[in-house]
Design a protein around this motif. Sequence first.
Motif, PDB file in Angstrom:
ATOM      1  N   VAL A  21     -10.886 -71.778 -83.696  1.00  0.00           N
ATOM      2  CA  VAL A  21     -12.309 -71.952 -84.026  1.00  0.00           C
ATOM      3  C   VAL A  21     -13.005 -70.594 -84.010  1.00  0.00           C
ATOM      4  O   VAL A  21     -13.815 -70.289 -84.904  1.00  0.00           O
ATOM      5  N   GLU A  22     -12.684 -69.768 -83.021  1.00  0.00           N
ATOM      6  CA  GLU A  22     -13.298 -68.440 -82.955  1.00  0.00           C
ATOM      7  C   GLU A  22     -12.894 -67.591 -84.161  1.00  0.00           C
ATOM      8  O   GLU A  22     -13.734 -66.876 -84.736  1.00  0.00           O
ATOM      9  N   GLN A  23     -11.636 -67.671 -84.561  1.00  0.00           N
ATOM     10  CA  GLN A  23     -11.204 -66.955 -85.762  1.00  0.00           C
ATOM     11  C   GLN A  23     -11.954 -67.459 -86.992  1.00  0.00           C
ATOM     12  O   GLN A  23     -12.351 -66.674 -87.871  1.00  0.00           O
ATOM     13  N   HIS A  24     -12.148 -68.770 -87.072  1.00  0.00           N
ATOM     14  CA  HIS A  24     -12.866 -69.373 -88.205  1.00  0.00           C
ATOM     15  C   HIS A  24     -14.311 -68.879 -88.257  1.00  0.00           C
ATOM     16  O   HIS A  24     -14.843 -68.589 -89.330  1.00  0.00           O
ATOM     17  N   LEU A  25     -14.948 -68.775 -87.087  1.00  0.00           N
ATOM     18  CA  LEU A  25     -16.363 -68.403 -87.034  1.00  0.00           C
ATOM     19  C   LEU A  25     -16.595 -66.908 -87.195  1.00  0.00           C
ATOM     20  O   LEU A  25     -17.624 -66.487 -87.724  1.00  0.00           O
ATOM     21  N   THR A  26     -15.647 -66.093 -86.733  1.00  0.00           N
ATOM     22  CA  THR A  26     -15.844 -64.639 -86.750  1.00  0.00           C
ATOM     23  C   THR A  26     -15.062 -63.944 -87.858  1.00  0.00           C
ATOM     24  O   THR A  26     -15.386 -62.815 -88.225  1.00  0.00           O
TER      25      THR A  26
END
Length: 258
Positions: free
Chosen positions: A111-116
Amino acid sequence: MAVNLPSIRKSGVNYFLEGFQLIKQPGLRAFVFIPLLINLLLFAGAMYFAIGKLDELFTWMNGEIPEYLTWLNFFLWPLAVLTMLVVMSFIFSSVMNWLAAPFNGLLAEKVEQHLTGKNLNTGGTVDLIKDLPRIMGREWQKLKYYLPRALLFLILFWVPVIGQTAAPILWFLFTAWMMAIQYCDYPFDNHKVPFDDMKFALKNTKGTSFSFGASVTLFSMIPIVNFIVMPVAICGATAMWVDKYREAYKNPIVSQDS
């Protein structure tokens, strides 16, 4: 540890609801599906066993009560099944946080990779297996933090007056706080932020933390719906990490409060 946290005006409720959108993203669905499938299979197996025992109980009961009272089965069966469903749902929510801990951390990472748009470079499957002792140790830290406080709050229910007035409110607030700790810990832990530092950061944003935890708690009370609360909460908590904590914890400033 004290850090300079960005003041983004977004409530914890908003972050939790954002989780419902994030679990539907194509690149994240597989990481949501695996722990959810494990949860459903275990729950279905336990329900099958429990309903069998319930059937035995009602068979015995029907042999003990007068025949003219057997009509009570019409009301007691649905009530018994519903009660069992609610109780087992709560139990499984707790158990699954342990069983799915490695998958939950991986979901938070994706999720963090998706958002950043940035890769965390935490390694592959072999690295995840090697990291299991530390991951389970982190879950044990949360449990050690939870149990003595939970017992203290439960004792309050037996105190006259307080048990009928303040205790239920205090228990809800404590549960909301624990839900914030439980799910926000995954993105913090992915960045190896110590447990005490994570708690300190959440206390610095109490309003957001409590409203997020309260949302998780309320949705966890709904049977069936609570199956998807875990991935939704992880996604929402990771979005909160990205907005409120990520930049600050790149260069944390240690204080005397740590």
